[in-house]
Motif scaffolding. Structure first.
Motif, PDB file in Angstrom:
ATOM      1  N   PRO A  15       1.014  -0.955   0.110  1.00  0.00           N
ATOM      2  CA  PRO A  15      -0.051   0.092   0.056  1.00  0.00           C
ATOM      3  C   PRO A  15       0.657   0.914  -0.034  1.00  0.00           C
ATOM      4  O   PRO A  15       0.385   2.418  -0.604  1.00  0.00           O
ATOM      5  N   ASP A  16       1.946   1.054   0.219  1.00  0.00           N
ATOM      6  CA  ASP A  16       2.966   2.595   0.344  1.00  0.00           C
ATOM      7  C   ASP A  16       4.095   2.661  -0.483  1.00  0.00           C
ATOM      8  O   ASP A  16       4.386   3.489  -0.786  1.00  0.00           O
ATOM      9  N   SER A  17       4.547   1.432  -1.123  1.00  0.00           N
ATOM     10  CA  SER A  17       5.536   1.568  -1.750  1.00  0.00           C
ATOM     11  C   SER A  17       4.820   0.587  -2.768  1.00  0.00           C
ATOM     12  O   SER A  17       5.009  -0.472  -2.586  1.00  0.00           O
ATOM     13  N   SER A  18       6.263   0.171  -4.571  1.00  0.00           N
ATOM     14  CA  SER A  18       6.174  -0.297  -4.923  1.00  0.00           C
ATOM     15  C   SER A  18       7.555  -0.595  -5.409  1.00  0.00           C
ATOM     16  O   SER A  18       8.284   0.256  -5.986  1.00  0.00           O
ATOM     17  N   LYS A  19       8.218  -1.902  -6.399  1.00  0.00           N
ATOM     18  CA  LYS A  19       9.573  -1.881  -6.363  1.00  0.00           C
ATOM     19  C   LYS A  19       9.550  -2.902  -7.934  1.00  0.00           C
ATOM     20  O   LYS A  19       8.728  -3.636  -7.224  1.00  0.00           O
ATOM     21  N   THR A  20      10.246  -2.802  -8.638  1.00  0.00           N
ATOM     22  CA  THR A  20      10.793  -3.417  -9.667  1.00  0.00           C
ATOM     23  C   THR A  20      11.488  -3.974  -9.724  1.00  0.00           C
ATOM     24  O   THR A  20      12.841  -3.450  -9.805  1.00  0.00           O
ATOM     25  N   LEU A  21      11.997  -5.040  -9.673  1.00  0.00           N
ATOM     26  CA  LEU A  21      13.162  -5.647 -10.474  1.00  0.00           C
ATOM     27  C   LEU A  21      13.710  -6.222 -11.830  1.00  0.00           C
ATOM     28  O   LEU A  21      12.478  -7.374 -11.314  1.00  0.00           O
ATOM     29  N   SER A  22      14.382  -5.612 -12.352  1.00  0.00           N
ATOM     30  CA  SER A  22      14.389  -6.897 -13.603  1.00  0.00           C
ATOM     31  C   SER A  22      15.574  -6.983 -14.254  1.00  0.00           C
ATOM     32  O   SER A  22      16.158  -6.381 -13.824  1.00  0.00           O
ATOM     33  N   HIS A  23      15.792  -7.541 -15.277  1.00  0.00           N
ATOM     34  CA  HIS A  23      17.421  -8.363 -16.136  1.00  0.00           C
ATOM     35  C   HIS A  23      16.051  -8.243 -17.470  1.00  0.00           C
ATOM     36  O   HIS A  23      14.828  -9.165 -18.110  1.00  0.00           O
ATOM     37  N   ALA A  24      16.765  -7.494 -18.350  1.00  0.00           N
ATOM     38  CA  ALA A  24      17.173  -8.320 -19.849  1.00  0.00           C
ATOM     39  C   ALA A  24      17.636  -9.641 -20.373  1.00  0.00           C
ATOM     40  O   ALA A  24      18.379  -9.137 -19.739  1.00  0.00           O
ATOM     41  N   ILE A  25      16.972 -10.008 -21.050  1.00  0.00           N
ATOM     42  CA  ILE A  25      16.878 -11.197 -21.848  1.00  0.00           C
ATOM     43  C   ILE A  25      17.313 -10.926 -22.759  1.00  0.00           C
ATOM     44  O   ILE A  25      16.294 -10.733 -23.798  1.00  0.00           O
ATOM     45  N   ALA A  26      18.333 -10.961 -23.787  1.00  0.00           N
ATOM     46  CA  ALA A  26      18.686 -11.138 -25.311  1.00  0.00           C
ATOM     47  C   ALA A  26      18.305 -12.252 -25.739  1.00  0.00           C
ATOM     48  O   ALA A  26      18.759 -13.399 -25.221  1.00  0.00           O
ATOM     49  N   VAL A  27      17.268 -12.975 -26.706  1.00  0.00           N
ATOM     50  CA  VAL A  27      17.006 -14.114 -27.304  1.00  0.00           C
ATOM     51  C   VAL A  27      16.986 -13.545 -29.190  1.00  0.00           C
ATOM     52  O   VAL A  27      17.187 -12.224 -29.621  1.00  0.00           O
ATOM     53  N   ASP A  28      18.561 -14.617 -29.615  1.00  0.00           N
ATOM     54  CA  ASP A  28      19.231 -14.281 -30.921  1.00  0.00           C
ATOM     55  C   ASP A  28      18.008 -15.263 -31.790  1.00  0.00           C
ATOM     56  O   ASP A  28      17.767 -16.291 -31.073  1.00  0.00           O
ATOM     57  N   THR A  29      16.822 -14.497 -32.396  1.00  0.00           N
ATOM     58  CA  THR A  29      15.778 -15.712 -33.130  1.00  0.00           C
ATOM     59  C   THR A  29      16.385 -15.549 -34.300  1.00  0.00           C
ATOM     60  O   THR A  29      15.995 -16.576 -35.742  1.00  0.00           O
ATOM     61  N   SER A  30      17.948 -15.632 -34.960  1.00  0.00           N
ATOM     62  CA  SER A  30      18.422 -16.362 -36.167  1.00  0.00           C
ATOM     63  C   SER A  30      19.180 -17.788 -35.938  1.00  0.00           C
ATOM     64  O   SER A  30      19.147 -18.494 -36.696  1.00  0.00           O
ATOM     65  N   LYS A  31      18.815 -18.287 -34.785  1.00  0.00           N
ATOM     66  CA  LYS A  31      19.959 -19.576 -34.612  1.00  0.00           C
ATOM     67  C   LYS A  31      17.880 -20.075 -34.817  1.00  0.00           C
ATOM     68  O   LYS A  31      17.256 -20.182 -34.744  1.00  0.00           O
ATOM     69  N   ASP A  32      18.986 -21.453 -34.506  1.00  0.00           N
ATOM     70  CA  ASP A  32      17.607 -22.685 -34.918  1.00  0.00           C
ATOM     71  C   ASP A  32      17.018 -22.560 -33.696  1.00  0.00           C
ATOM     72  O   ASP A  32      17.550 -22.439 -32.299  1.00  0.00           O
ATOM     73  N   SER A  33      15.507 -23.699 -33.374  1.00  0.00           N
ATOM     74  CA  SER A  33      14.823 -23.238 -32.542  1.00  0.00           C
ATOM     75  C   SER A  33      14.918 -23.673 -31.343  1.00  0.00           C
ATOM     76  O   SER A  33      15.072 -23.026 -30.705  1.00  0.00           O
TER      77      SER A  33
END
Length: 93
Positions: A15-33
């Motif tokens: 109720p009095d605060s919020s926080k977001t923790l995050s990390h970007a994940i690079a996904v290489d779509t040129s590789k095979d599945s």
């Protein structure tokens, strides 16, 4: 090489605060599945424990702040909390 970014994210909301923790994940779509999935899972295996540690640090800080905000607990309240759920016989002095 095509890259898309995904985000591993944890959100704390109170109720009095919020926080977001995050990390970007690079996904290489040129590789095979299969190779793309394997790479993605390897990155997640490294990032999840790191995010868990950040969450633990944040929550520990919040708990310390809450303790300070509550002020000192009286001796009687401390004893009651310590003995919660147990039958305690008071001794006459």
């Amino acid at each position: 090489m095509a890259n898309n970014d995904l985000t591993l994210k944890a959100v704390y909301a109170a109720p009095d605060s919020s926080k977001t923790l995050s990390h970007a994940i690079a996904v290489d779509t040129s590789k095979d599945s299969f190779a793309a999935k394997q790479s993605h899972l390897t990155i997640l295996q490294a990032l999840v424990p790191q995010l868990q540690e950040e969450i633990n640090v944040f929550l520990t800080e919040r708990m310390e702040e809450d303790k300070k905000a509550q002020g000192a607990v009286s001796e009687k309240e401390a004893r009651e909390e310590e003995n919660y759920g147990e039958e305690v016989v008071e001794e006459d002095a």
